[in-house]
Scaffold this motif. Sequence first.
Motif, PDB file in Angstrom:
ATOM      1  N   ARG A 226      -3.554  -4.226  52.623  1.00 32.01           N
ATOM      2  CA  ARG A 226      -2.283  -4.884  52.300  1.00 32.01           C
ATOM      3  C   ARG A 226      -2.449  -6.397  52.300  1.00 32.01           C
ATOM      4  NH1 ARG A 226       0.660  -3.853  49.234  1.00 32.01           N
ATOM      5  NH2 ARG A 226       2.456  -4.869  50.112  1.00 32.01           N
ATOM      6  N   GLU A 227      -3.208  -6.927  53.267  1.00 30.34           N
ATOM      7  CA  GLU A 227      -3.447  -8.366  53.299  1.00 30.34           C
ATOM      8  C   GLU A 227      -4.181  -8.834  52.054  1.00 30.34           C
ATOM      9  OE1 GLU A 227      -5.329  -9.444  56.987  1.00 30.34           O
ATOM     10  OE2 GLU A 227      -3.565  -8.865  58.156  1.00 30.34           O
ATOM     11  N   ALA A 228      -4.978  -7.939  51.464  1.00 29.83           N
ATOM     12  CA  ALA A 228      -5.690  -8.266  50.223  1.00 29.83           C
ATOM     13  C   ALA A 228      -4.797  -8.066  49.000  1.00 29.83           C
ATOM     14  CB  ALA A 228      -6.947  -7.403  50.105  1.00 29.83           C
ATOM     15  N   GLY A 229      -3.576  -7.563  49.227  1.00 33.22           N
ATOM     16  CA  GLY A 229      -2.642  -7.385  48.120  1.00 33.22           C
ATOM     17  C   GLY A 229      -2.802  -6.089  47.357  1.00 33.22           C
ATOM     18  N   VAL A 230      -3.517  -5.134  47.929  1.00 38.54           N
ATOM     19  CA  VAL A 230      -3.710  -3.842  47.263  1.00 38.54           C
ATOM     20  C   VAL A 230      -2.420  -3.025  47.411  1.00 38.54           C
ATOM     21  CG1 VAL A 230      -5.079  -1.714  47.239  1.00 38.54           C
ATOM     22  CG2 VAL A 230      -6.194  -3.906  47.738  1.00 38.54           C
ATOM     23  N   PRO A 231      -1.904  -2.478  46.318  1.00 39.61           N
ATOM     24  CA  PRO A 231      -0.676  -1.674  46.389  1.00 39.61           C
ATOM     25  C   PRO A 231      -0.849  -0.437  47.277  1.00 39.61           C
ATOM     26  CG  PRO A 231      -1.247  -2.169  44.108  1.00 39.61           C
ATOM     27  CD  PRO A 231      -2.401  -2.604  44.949  1.00 39.61           C
ATOM     28  N   LEU A 232       0.224   0.003  47.878  1.00 42.83           N
ATOM     29  CA  LEU A 232       0.176   1.152  48.785  1.00 42.83           C
ATOM     30  C   LEU A 232      -0.360   2.402  48.105  1.00 42.83           C
ATOM     31  CD1 LEU A 232       3.553   0.715  50.729  1.00 42.83           C
ATOM     32  CD2 LEU A 232       1.232   0.152  51.506  1.00 42.83           C
ATOM     33  N   SER A 233       0.001   2.619  46.849  1.00 39.79           N
ATOM     34  CA  SER A 233      -0.484   3.806  46.140  1.00 39.79           C
ATOM     35  C   SER A 233      -2.010   3.795  46.017  1.00 39.79           C
ATOM     36  CB  SER A 233       0.154   3.907  44.760  1.00 39.79           C
ATOM     37  OG  SER A 233      -0.137   2.748  43.997  1.00 39.79           O
ATOM     38  N   GLU A 234      -2.581   2.614  45.779  1.00 43.20           N
ATOM     39  CA  GLU A 234      -4.042   2.485  45.692  1.00 43.20           C
ATOM     40  C   GLU A 234      -4.679   2.711  47.068  1.00 43.20           C
ATOM     41  OE1 GLU A 234      -6.177   1.542  42.963  1.00 43.20           O
ATOM     42  OE2 GLU A 234      -4.428   2.080  41.765  1.00 43.20           O
ATOM     43  N   ILE A 235      -4.051   2.164  48.097  1.00 45.45           N
ATOM     44  CA  ILE A 235      -4.578   2.342  49.456  1.00 45.45           C
ATOM     45  C   ILE A 235      -4.608   3.821  49.793  1.00 45.45           C
ATOM     46  CG2 ILE A 235      -4.164   1.907  51.911  1.00 45.45           C
ATOM     47  CD1 ILE A 235      -2.806  -0.765  51.061  1.00 45.45           C
ATOM     48  N   LYS A 236      -3.539   4.523  49.479  1.00 47.64           N
ATOM     49  CA  LYS A 236      -3.475   5.959  49.767  1.00 47.64           C
ATOM     50  C   LYS A 236      -4.593   6.702  49.049  1.00 47.64           C
ATOM     51  CE  LYS A 236      -0.166   9.813  49.921  1.00 47.64           C
ATOM     52  NZ  LYS A 236      -1.145  10.678  50.429  1.00 47.64           N
ATOM     53  N   ARG A 237      -4.814   6.351  47.791  1.00 49.80           N
ATOM     54  CA  ARG A 237      -5.891   7.021  47.042  1.00 49.80           C
ATOM     55  C   ARG A 237      -7.256   6.712  47.633  1.00 49.80           C
ATOM     56  NH1 ARG A 237      -4.631   6.309  40.750  1.00 49.80           N
ATOM     57  NH2 ARG A 237      -5.356   4.256  41.318  1.00 49.80           N
ATOM     58  N   ILE A 238      -7.462   5.476  48.054  1.00 44.38           N
ATOM     59  CA  ILE A 238      -8.753   5.104  48.657  1.00 44.38           C
ATOM     60  C   ILE A 238      -8.983   5.904  49.927  1.00 44.38           C
ATOM     61  CG2 ILE A 238     -10.008   3.281  49.883  1.00 44.38           C
ATOM     62  CD1 ILE A 238      -8.666   1.268  47.941  1.00 44.38           C
ATOM     63  N   LEU A 239      -7.970   5.958  50.772  1.00 45.97           N
ATOM     64  CA  LEU A 239      -8.125   6.593  52.079  1.00 45.97           C
ATOM     65  C   LEU A 239      -8.101   8.117  52.024  1.00 45.97           C
ATOM     66  CD1 LEU A 239      -5.921   4.214  54.267  1.00 45.97           C
ATOM     67  CD2 LEU A 239      -8.398   4.135  53.911  1.00 45.97           C
TER      68      LEU A 239
END
Length: 175
Positions: free
Chosen positions: A55-68
């Motif tokens: 989030r601090e890097a500005g990555v959208p939540l949907s992308e974070i969820k897919r990464i994790l």
Amino acid sequence: MYSIGNLCSEYKLSRSTLLYYDSIGLLVASERTRGNYRQYSEEDRKRLSQICAFREAGVPLSEIKRILDTDGISESHVLERRLNELNQEIRYLRFQQKVIVEMLKRKDLITPKMLMDKQTFVSILKLIGLDDTGMHHFHAQLEKNSPDSHQFFLEFLGIGEEEIKNIRKLSKEED
């Protein structure tokens, strides 16, 4: 185990943020107490740490969820794409900065004499590497950050009232 309050304090997040993360499946508590309170494991805590970093890097939540949640999306690919977005935004900001400096240098901005017209502006944007999508994003950011300045700038370029309405309408639709 960690309570929602513990994690909120540690990561300086609101309770509603963690509840939202739960509602979208981004960070679901590992357990519930008899009183139905959320309890987070050490693994959950580590996941939240990763979420906060992205989030601090500005990555959208949907992308974070897919990464994790999957191995199918490359973390480096997402971060490289975000870096490219940031570089493009920085170019927009530098361009805006130059335009503002030029405008401030001019004492006679109120006169019909223009610093540049639409064609000159578009040519400059193309010279710095923006395509139509990039130009649209430029207008969307200007509209989002300062609608009045966006209106003034479009008028300053000598663009007609109907075209200004269309540009501003399209700019608002980007989000």
